[in-house]
Design a protein around this motif. Structure first.
Motif, PDB file in Angstrom:
ATOM      1  N   UNK A 144      -0.357 -15.553 -13.708  1.00  0.00           N
ATOM      2  CA  UNK A 144      -0.318 -14.294 -14.466  1.00  0.00           C
ATOM      3  C   UNK A 144      -1.658 -14.025 -15.133  1.00  0.00           C
ATOM      4  N   UNK A 145      -2.266 -15.067 -15.664  1.00  0.00           N
ATOM      5  CA  UNK A 145      -3.596 -14.899 -16.274  1.00  0.00           C
ATOM      6  C   UNK A 145      -4.596 -14.434 -15.208  1.00  0.00           C
ATOM      7  N   UNK A 146      -4.505 -15.022 -14.029  1.00  0.00           N
ATOM      8  CA  UNK A 146      -5.412 -14.645 -12.936  1.00  0.00           C
ATOM      9  C   UNK A 146      -5.218 -13.172 -12.587  1.00  0.00           C
ATOM     10  N   UNK A 147      -3.984 -12.729 -12.477  1.00  0.00           N
ATOM     11  CA  UNK A 147      -3.712 -11.324 -12.144  1.00  0.00           C
ATOM     12  C   UNK A 147      -4.286 -10.403 -13.203  1.00  0.00           C
ATOM     13  N   UNK A 148      -4.078 -10.764 -14.468  1.00  0.00           N
ATOM     14  CA  UNK A 148      -4.541  -9.904 -15.559  1.00  0.00           C
ATOM     15  C   UNK A 148      -6.060  -9.781 -15.595  1.00  0.00           C
ATOM     16  N   UNK A 149      -6.743 -10.829 -15.141  1.00  0.00           N
ATOM     17  CA  UNK A 149      -8.209 -10.824 -15.137  1.00  0.00           C
ATOM     18  C   UNK A 149      -8.788 -10.231 -13.851  1.00  0.00           C
ATOM     19  N   UNK A 185       0.836  -1.206   0.000  1.00  0.00           N
ATOM     20  CA  UNK A 185       0.000   0.000   0.000  1.00  0.00           C
ATOM     21  C   UNK A 185       0.871   1.256   0.000  1.00  0.00           C
ATOM     22  N   UNK A 186       1.901   1.258   0.834  1.00  0.00           N
ATOM     23  CA  UNK A 186       2.789   2.416   0.915  1.00  0.00           C
ATOM     24  C   UNK A 186       3.507   2.684  -0.402  1.00  0.00           C
ATOM     25  N   UNK A 187       3.819   1.612  -1.136  1.00  0.00           N
ATOM     26  CA  UNK A 187       4.574   1.750  -2.385  1.00  0.00           C
ATOM     27  C   UNK A 187       3.689   1.666  -3.634  1.00  0.00           C
ATOM     28  N   UNK A 188       2.368   1.744  -3.432  1.00  0.00           N
ATOM     29  CA  UNK A 188       1.392   1.767  -4.529  1.00  0.00           C
ATOM     30  C   UNK A 188       1.537   0.550  -5.458  1.00  0.00           C
ATOM     31  N   UNK A 189       1.663  -0.605  -4.820  1.00  0.00           N
ATOM     32  CA  UNK A 189       1.744  -1.877  -5.538  1.00  0.00           C
ATOM     33  C   UNK A 189       0.477  -2.674  -5.239  1.00  0.00           C
ATOM     34  N   UNK A 190      -0.169  -3.157  -6.289  1.00  0.00           N
ATOM     35  CA  UNK A 190      -1.468  -3.823  -6.129  1.00  0.00           C
ATOM     36  C   UNK A 190      -1.383  -5.341  -6.047  1.00  0.00           C
ATOM     37  N   UNK A 191      -0.298  -5.907  -6.534  1.00  0.00           N
ATOM     38  CA  UNK A 191      -0.104  -7.362  -6.433  1.00  0.00           C
ATOM     39  C   UNK A 191       1.393  -7.620  -6.341  1.00  0.00           C
ATOM     40  N   UNK A 192       1.754  -8.635  -5.552  1.00  0.00           N
ATOM     41  CA  UNK A 192       3.167  -8.981  -5.385  1.00  0.00           C
ATOM     42  C   UNK A 192       3.330 -10.483  -5.606  1.00  0.00           C
ATOM     43  N   UNK A 193       4.303 -10.844  -6.440  1.00  0.00           N
ATOM     44  CA  UNK A 193       4.567 -12.252  -6.751  1.00  0.00           C
ATOM     45  C   UNK A 193       5.788 -12.732  -5.970  1.00  0.00           C
ATOM     46  N   UNK A 194       5.647 -13.887  -5.334  1.00  0.00           N
ATOM     47  CA  UNK A 194       6.763 -14.513  -4.621  1.00  0.00           C
ATOM     48  C   UNK A 194       7.000 -15.888  -5.241  1.00  0.00           C
ATOM     49  N   UNK A 195       8.086 -16.062  -5.975  1.00  0.00           N
ATOM     50  CA  UNK A 195       8.371 -17.361  -6.601  1.00  0.00           C
ATOM     51  C   UNK A 195       9.065 -18.304  -5.632  1.00  0.00           C
ATOM     52  N   UNK A 196       9.428 -19.487  -6.119  1.00  0.00           N
ATOM     53  CA  UNK A 196      10.074 -20.492  -5.276  1.00  0.00           C
ATOM     54  C   UNK A 196      11.586 -20.482  -5.402  1.00  0.00           C
ATOM     55  N   UNK A 197      12.122 -19.598  -6.228  1.00  0.00           N
ATOM     56  CA  UNK A 197      13.524 -19.687  -6.581  1.00  0.00           C
ATOM     57  C   UNK A 197      14.363 -18.623  -5.891  1.00  0.00           C
TER      58      UNK A 197
END
Length: 598
Positions: free
Chosen positions: A100-105, A18-30
């Motif tokens: 990614x498809x879910x985020x875009x929709x 919220x502070x950095x105006x980011x609406x979604x954050x991805x955390x991968x396994x790598x």
């Protein structure tokens, strides 16, 4: 993990988003090196979700927390996410970017998707932009929020690295560097950046203990026409290793200096990077240079095992087979005495039996010991506490492997512990027939893994059955048990489109899984070999190198064909002849019984 442990972590991340105006954050396994097994320092996906499977992606938005993983982990993820706000998204295809498809929709136009530029590369960014741009979603990759919320994050490991003797590797690091430089010259590259840990370990004939299962160490390297630099925490390099590296023209610099080094490369130089594993941060640092985009030079070199490695591997398989004889005899004796060891206890016995063999380094992955319904959880890992008791009834799926200084092993057997149903025997026999069909394959040079994969599935398909994972993956030599580029798989991708070649070591592991009931998988490792030449070209075949009996008590003989029977009998004869001279009289009798002709 309970919701009381997970929710505060998600809430803290959302506050920073919220502070950095980011609406979604991805955390991968790598990690920044695109590793399968990562040091605890980079286990952010497990830390925030509680899911500890080896594959999965977390997406956090202001009102949703989701984990995307494939069919191998559905049951495991259900159990580990229970009681938390993390929602399981079941992927339909193992290699697809369905999150990614879910985020875009889901996100409205004008939203910002945040990722850590150290963990994603140019190829992944291009894929994201292709999906996000039409939805009006922007991507931010220059900010890493995880260190700001993960306050007790583990430090990077400091275990010392060590030499892997040339008597095992078959080539000195000087010889390997010479080959790499010739490839650089052909591509007109002044520098070659190598990010992946197994490629660095292979190139320099070095090994380490920085991650579970794979004998690698955390480092980067940059090779030029005349010298090379290894970026590694200097505390990890013993004096003798440092001296030996210096003799081969390899300088040591701190791990944290890789970025400053890249930033100071001559502006008119050309740099060879692998876009699939180079980070966005590094690509930005190299912006303005002539970029040569291609697979890491050592990937193909490493995949093709040389005659020295293959000779050692054959001996390594004998050691591993003997260890397995002792572990499975222990299980049979325990059951015969009325004991019911747990899955975890048998996993421990597998590790113990291997640990007594010369050159043992550790397991090549966490043992999968699935009794009855747990066998249907494709990457099931029995817990130390509460794993199922193994009883003299039903079936047991055991997938395990060892790391030895002279090779890496990976084997799966499914065994009958009591009277099995007709359903189990049918499925087992169809899986076995698929395994044999692939093992017996003769194919023209240039044939890829996607073309060969159908051989393993054809018998299941005829009964409208299938399995949701690839049929095989490349295997390293005292390196990563999952090693690109080749494999057997039914979908497009590197494993499917890479041609099999002489010397490539690959697993052959078809399976079948009835959720809530049983799982079946039969796996051996195979090496590509010459099969002859004709006016149509060069033909290849596979040599099965794994040595351990395949359970014949689960076979429905009505489904077996003469070629299947002949292959299985010949395989068991080789297993017996290779292992019998090295074991005790009691073990000899056990092995002879298991290797009887059918």
């Amino acid at each position: 993990m309970s919701s009381s442990a997970i929710s505060p972590k998600i809430a803290a991340l959302r506050e920073l988003m919220l502070q950095n105006k980011i609406d979604a954050w991805i955390i991968p396994s790598t990690d920044p090196h695109k590793s399968e097994y990562v040091a605890a320092h980079w286990e952010a996906r497990e830390w925030i979700s509680g899911f500890d499977g080896s594959a999965g992606t977390v997406v956090i938005t202001k009102d949703h927390a989701g984990l995307w993983t494939d069919v191998r982990y559905f049951l495991q993820a259900e159990q580990q996410l229970a009681g938390t706000e993390m929602e399981l998204h079941r992927m339909k295809m193992q290699t697809a970017a369905e999150h990614l498809e879910w985020i875009s929709l889901t996100l409205p136009s004008g939203s910002v998707l945040g990722i850590d530029g150290n963990l994603f590369g140019p190829s992944e960014l291009a894929q994201m932009e292709k999906i996000m741009s039409p939805a009006g979603i922007k991507i931010s990759y220059k900010l890493d929020l995880i260190p700001l919320v993960w306050k007790d994050r583990p430090e990077l490991p400091l275990d010392p690295i060590f030499e892997h003797d040339t008597k095992y590797s078959g080539k000195t690091r000087a010889e390997k560097l010479d080959i790499v430089r010739k490839l650089m010259l052909a591509r007109q590259a002044d520098y070659h950046l190598i990010n992946t840990l197994d490629n660095i370990a292979w190139l320099y004939n070095l090994r380490g203990r920085d991650v579970e299962c794979n004998p690698v160490f955390i480092a980067y390297t940059v090779i030029s026409k005349n010298d090379a630099t290894l970026f590694i925490d200097e505390r990890k390099v013993p004096a003798e290793v440092r001296s030996n590296l210096a003799k081969d023209g390899i300088a040591i610099k701190p791990y944290t200096e890789i970025d400053s080094f890249l930033a100071t490369l001559p502006a008119n130089s050309s740099v060879w990077i692998d876009p699939a594993v180079t980070s966005l941060k590094q690509a930005d640092l190299l912006d303005g240079h002539t970029m040569i985009l291609a697979d890491t030079a050592t990937k193909k070199l490493k995949a093709i095992k040389n005659p020295v490695e293959i000779a050692h591997l054959r001996k390594c398989m004998e050691k591993d087979g003997i260890a397995l004889i002792r572990a499975f005899r222990w299980l049979e004796q325990s059951l015969a005495e009325g004991q019911t060891p747990t899955e975890s206890e048998f996993a421990g016995q597998l590790m113990h039996s291997r640990s007594l063999q010369a050159g043992y380094f550790g397991e090549s992955f966490y043992p999968i010991v699935g009794y009855n319904s747990n066998g249907a959880i494709i990457h099931y890992r029995p817990a130390d506490e509460g794993s199922a008791q193994i009883k003299p009834e039903g079936v047991l799926l055991v997938d395990s492997g060892g790391q030895y200084t002279d090779g890496t092993t990976d084997i799966t057997r499914t065994i009958q512990l009591g009277n099995a149903s007709a359903e189990v025997k049918t499925a087992y026999t169809l899986v076995l027939k698929g395994h044999i069909s692939l093992a017996r394959a003769v194919f023209i040079a240039g044939t890829n893994g996607m073309q060969l994969d159908i051989l393993a599935r054809q018998h299941l398909w005829q009964h409208h059955m299938n399995y949701g994972h690839g049929t095989g993956h490349g295997v390293g030599f005292f390196l990563n048990v999952h090693e690109p580029p080749q494999g057997f798989v039914a979908v497009l991708g590197e494993r499917g489109t890479t041609a099999h070649e002489v010397g490539m070591l690959t697993s052959n592991e078809p399976g079948y899984y009835a959720n809530g009931s049983f799982g079946i998988r039969i796996e051996n490792l195979v090496v590509g070999a010459e099969a002859g030449e004709s006016e149509y070209g060069q033909f290849l075949k596979f040599e099965t190198v794994t040595l351990f009996p395949i359970d014949t008590t689960l076979i429905d003989m009505n489904l077996m064909e003469q070629g299947d029977i002949a292959w299985l009998n010949a395989y068991h004869q080789e297993v017996f002849e290779r292992l019998a001279p090295q074991i005790s009289q009691e073990e000899y009798s056990w092995l002879k019984d298991k290797c009887q002709s059918i």
